[in-house]
Motif scaffolding. Structure first.
Motif, short mmCIF file in Angstrom:
data_model
loop_
_atom_site.label_atom_id
_atom_site.label_comp_id
_atom_site.label_asym_id
_atom_site.label_seq_id
_atom_site.Cartn_x
_atom_site.Cartn_y
_atom_site.Cartn_z
N ARG A 103 48.09 -18.94 -13.13
CA ARG A 103 49.42 -19.11 -13.36
C ARG A 103 49.92 -21.60 -13.33
O ARG A 103 49.94 -21.51 -14.04
CB ARG A 103 50.97 -18.91 -12.69
N ARG A 104 48.83 -21.66 -12.32
CA ARG A 104 49.15 -23.06 -12.23
C ARG A 104 47.31 -23.18 -13.14
O ARG A 104 48.27 -24.58 -13.57
CB ARG A 104 48.77 -23.55 -10.57
N VAL A 131 56.97 -29.76 -20.30
CA VAL A 131 57.34 -28.24 -19.77
C VAL A 131 58.86 -27.56 -20.34
O VAL A 131 58.69 -26.63 -20.69
CB VAL A 131 57.79 -28.14 -18.33
N TRP A 161 49.51 -24.02 -16.60
CA TRP A 161 50.10 -24.59 -16.58
C TRP A 161 49.72 -26.42 -16.19
O TRP A 161 49.94 -27.00 -18.00
CB TRP A 161 51.46 -25.12 -15.33
N SER A 210 61.45 -21.21 -16.29
CA SER A 210 59.42 -21.76 -16.76
C SER A 210 59.68 -23.16 -15.95
O SER A 210 59.06 -23.78 -15.11
CB SER A 210 59.79 -22.82 -18.12
N ARG A 257 53.14 -26.80 -9.19
CA ARG A 257 52.59 -27.68 -8.90
C ARG A 257 53.13 -28.37 -7.16
O ARG A 257 52.16 -28.87 -6.59
CB ARG A 257 53.48 -28.94 -9.48
N PHE A 267 57.03 -23.63 -12.73
CA PHE A 267 56.17 -25.29 -12.65
C PHE A 267 56.30 -25.90 -11.75
O PHE A 267 55.24 -26.00 -10.91
CB PHE A 267 56.66 -25.97 -14.24
#
Ligand code: FAD
Ligand code: SF4
Lengths: 570, 187
Positions: free
Chosen positions: A51-52, B141, A55, B65, B73, B69
């Motif tokens: 998933r990272r 995003v 993204w 979402s 991160r 994200f």
């Protein structure tokens, strides 16, 4: 480099871990799950479905495996590829050197060749024939479509069973060969081009595309977050090979290893096929991680290293018996490099009240109307709508500081559309892939490429461009651009081509290297022609067929293949 | 510059914002933001929807979402923890100086600042760093998490690259599809 670890022995050694190697391994294991197979892979593992990383891709446009592609820095590219081409051969983004190979970044377009593609020389006096006809691959195509879970439409005339019955030479399918999954619908933005097609007598079709799992239409197919697009990495990981060396964070031991003798060795480029006269004994490789060389001995060696590296490995494997490289006794290895010419015509119209943008990141509209025997002499065309248009990037506009009303205005102001085509090319001896001097950072030898188009070929391409322009004009769009794009190695074929005689090719109809006993090539490289469509479905069919041959299994009979829908992954 | 290969499924039209977008991050060990920091960061995200009026329910539909994200991160290498903390202090200072409305106008719809932050190599101040690595990423995003629907009025798109539609296969209409109209025009 220090020598060396103990030789490992196996029954089948497959060089590469792309779709060719993985499909072949699957077929070999089907008969006996204990079959000994090692896949030797030059590249690393780049995690899929992370998933990272997904993204990161959405935000930066850079996929997790970008490092496995050839370095796009023009200076590095120039060093790694020595290109001599009047058509400006493009080496960028041609392949991925990694666990799973180039399907990590493929589009999944999955089309069969047509019967006439197997008889190119016979029909045109140029290029080459295949040593067998369409019928030989027919059942394997069906199996391959199920393996890749292709979404397609059998009602199109070139697919329809009526065409097959009335005119078997014109159809690449036969009755009772449905696609495993229904096609993606045409998007609203396809509409104008569909209508222009129809007015010009071009039959619109739906692009058959490999969608392996439930596809959620994210349109980030270069890095699918859920593994919906087939990649050889995911397919191989499902077989759960023992990992001999890797940089992957995937815990290998979590696997149950249903195929106890299946191994994958990554970051280990093969540097030489070791031959005892006609017999391949095994392969020497570099273990990049441990800075050593190793040898794997095998009963059967299959080179599945792609259309660039497969011929290069044969050329590197010189010996007293094979002074010019294995299979190169008639100076055929690496020759007859075939690409696709890519044609494009783009147009623009004022106004976009419908606010169309392309909503999938893959095309849905295509046509095979010009992919017929009549067009073979000057090059068949496979038409498709460029999936990028019409488009406005909302994030770019916002990041650029545009207010909402401005973005809305831009969205409604105009729209662009583009029709593209792959143009079939014919293999010529002079067009060549071979060894350059020095090694790349991935420890593979640099690549020499010679690729020239003749004036007649350029003239053919330009005349075909007129067909594309007509479509844009029929849509009442103003022509913006119209060009024949640079050729490249994305769909390269021909470099170890099949032939009946050793004087005119590298492998025989069973993919065995001419003059060798137990050495095979399984790659787009063996295809004598590239036809007008993407090659990989045909490659998967060839891999399945080779698997049967190596096990001494008779080819499946189409009428005996039951409904395969149970085999489509869900 | 060669065009992308046609069957290359690259995000064809979403050009990368920079050559090496992750290279200029403030380095830090992976870790979690404090809950209060997370909420302040969410406020930045909310302002995107408020500025462009392209989402409903004050971005509630985008929260999951966005959260995924931000957490990925922070928790995975290369970690954005310090980058996010820098952005929070930039936003705080800007709001102190200009007041809430003008601060976000300055940070979000400011073509000058956008021009100065086109590529990673342009990033030489804490402000530009916050704009490039945090605000711009949040905008992306927001769009892929549904913000695209806010453009085009009733003709808005059903799908956008990066939007996870959440339905199965081809049975549910995921894009506006071609339906020939009686008058020959496409609907
Ligand atoms: C951008 C792009 C999009 C594409 N889209 C489509 C599409 O939509 N449809 C389609 O049909 N085709 C498509 N293709 C083509 C498709 O990717 C290839 O046909 C297919 O992946 C080839 O599979 P392969 O197994 O033969 O080779 P690869 O997948 O390239 O695998 C070969 C493997 O061998 C390894 N290797 C090479 N040399 C050595 C060595 N010396 N020792 C050990 N390992 C080695 C490599 O690292 C690599 O992993 C696309 C190609 C590109 C570049
Ligand atoms: S469109 Fe389908 S295949 Fe492509 S990334 Fe999305 S889910 Fe994966």
């Amino acid at each position: 480099m220090r020598p060396t670890v103990k030789p490992i022995k196996t029954r089948f050694l497959l060089i590469g871990s792309g779709i060719a190697a993985v499909t072949l391994a699957e077929r070999l294991l089907r008969k006996d799950p204990h079959t000994e197979i090692i896949l030797l892979e030059a590249g690393k593992t780049y995690l899929s479905k992370d998933r990272r990383k997904w993204w990161d891709y959405v935000i930066t446009g850079k996929a997790a495996y970008a490092e496995g592609e050839d370095d796009p820095d023009p200076k590095v590219l120039k060093r790694d590829f020595d290109v001599d081409s009047n058509a400006k051969w493009d080496c960028n983004n041609n392949r991925v050197l990694a666990h799973g190979g180039s399907t990590l970044h493929w589009g999944g377009w999955s089309l069969r060749l047509k019967p006439e593609d197997f008889h190119l020389f016979e029909n045109t006096g140029r290029g080459a024939n295949w040593p067998f006809g369409y019928e030989t691959l027919n059942a394997y195509y069906y199996l391959a479509e199920h393996r890749l879970a292709v979404c397609g439409d059998v009602s199109e005339s070139w697919n329809h069973f009526r065409t097959a019955l009335l005119n078997p030479d014109k159809s690449p399918r036969r009755a009772a060969q449905p696609y495993p999954l229904p096609p993606f619908a045409w998007t609203a933005a396809d509409g104008e081009m569909i209508e222009a097609f129809r007015k010009l007598g071009i039959e619109p079709g739906r692009l058959p595309i490999a969608r392996y799992r439930k596809c959620m239409a994210t349109g980030t197919c270069k890095y699918c977050p859920i593994g919906a697009r087939y990649t050889a990495q995911d397919a191989l990981d499902e077989l759960c090979p023992h990992l001999l060396s890797n940089n992957s964070a995937k815990p290998a031991e979590e696997c149950a290893h249903p195929y106890p003798n299946l191994y994958l060795l990554t970051e280990s480029p093969a540097i030489r096929i070791v031959m005892d006269k006609r017999r391949a004994i095994g392969v020497d490789y570099l273990d990049a991680q441990h800075q050593i060389t190793g040898r794997i001995e095998a009963d059967t060696v299959v080179v599945c290293a792609g259309a660039y590296e497969s011929p290069k490995l044969l050329l590197q494997s010189t010996s007293d018996f094979w002074p010019d490289g294995v299979g190169n006794q008639h100076a055929q290895v690496g020759h007859y490099l075939v690409s696709h010419s890519i044609l494009r015509a783009a147009g623009e119209t004022l106004g976009n009240e419908e606010c169309w943008i392309q909503e999938y990141d893959f095309p849905t509209l295509m046509s095979r109307t010009y992919d017929t025997p009549e067009y073979q002499r000057h090059g068949k065309l496979f038409l498709f709508k460029n999936r990028k248009y019409p488009h406005l990037s909302f994030p770019d506009a916002m990041i650029g500081g545009s207010a909402k009303h401005r973005i809305e205005k831009d969205l409604r102001e105009k729209r662009k559309m583009e029709v593209q085509a792959f143009l079939e090319e014919k293999g010529k001896y002079e067009n060549y892939v071979g060894l350059g001097t020095g090694r790349t950072s991935k420890l593979l030898p640099n690549t020499k490429i010679v690729f020239h188009r003749t004036d007649a070929e350029t003239a053919d391409a330009l005349s075909r461009l007129e067909l594309l322009k007509r479509i844009i004009l029929e849509m009442k769009y103003k022509i913006l651009e119209c060009e024949v794009d640079r050729p490249g190695g994305h769909h390269a074929t021909g470099t170890c081509r099949m032939s009946v005689l050793p004087e005119t090719g590298v492998v025989d109809a069973d993919l065995r290297v001419h003059g060798a006993d137990n050495l095979f090539v399984c790659s787009n490289a063996v295809m004598p022609t590239g036809a007008a469509v993407n090659p990989t479905l045909t490659l998967a069919a060839l891999s399945l067929r080779l698997g049967d041959y190596l096990l001494g299994q008779p080819p499946p009979k189409l009428e005996e293949l039951n409904d395969l829908s149970a085999e489509v992954p869900q | 510059m060669a065009n992308a290969f046609p069957d290359d499924p690259a995000l064809g039209h979403e050009k990368p914002p920079a050559e090496k977008p992750l290279s200029g991050l403030y380095l830090s060990e992976p870790g979690n933001l404090e809950p209060a920091e997370l909420e302040s960061l969410w406020e930045v995200f909310l302002q995107i929807g408020r500025t462009w009026s392209n989402v409903v329910n004050d971005s509630a539909g985008q929260r999951s979402s966005w959260l995924e994200f931000v957490q990925l991160r922070c928790l995975q290498e290369p970690s954005y923890l310090k980058t996010y903390r820098n952005a929070l202090s930039v936003v705080r200072e800007t709001v102190d100086q200009k007041g809430l409305v003008d601060a976000y106008r300055f940070l979000l719809v400011n073509p000058e600042l956008s021009k100065e932050t086109k590529e990673a190599k342009d990033i030489d101040t804490a402000l530009k760093h916050a704009k490039f690595y945090v605000i711009n990423e949040f905008i992306r995003v927001q769009i892929v998490a549904g913000g695209f629907r806010g453009f085009g009025g009733r003709n808005h798109a059903y799908n956008y690259n990066g939007f996870l539609r959440g339905t199965r296969y081809n049975r549910v209409q995921r894009v506006r599809t071609y339906r020939p109209a009686k008058d020959g025009r496409t609907k």
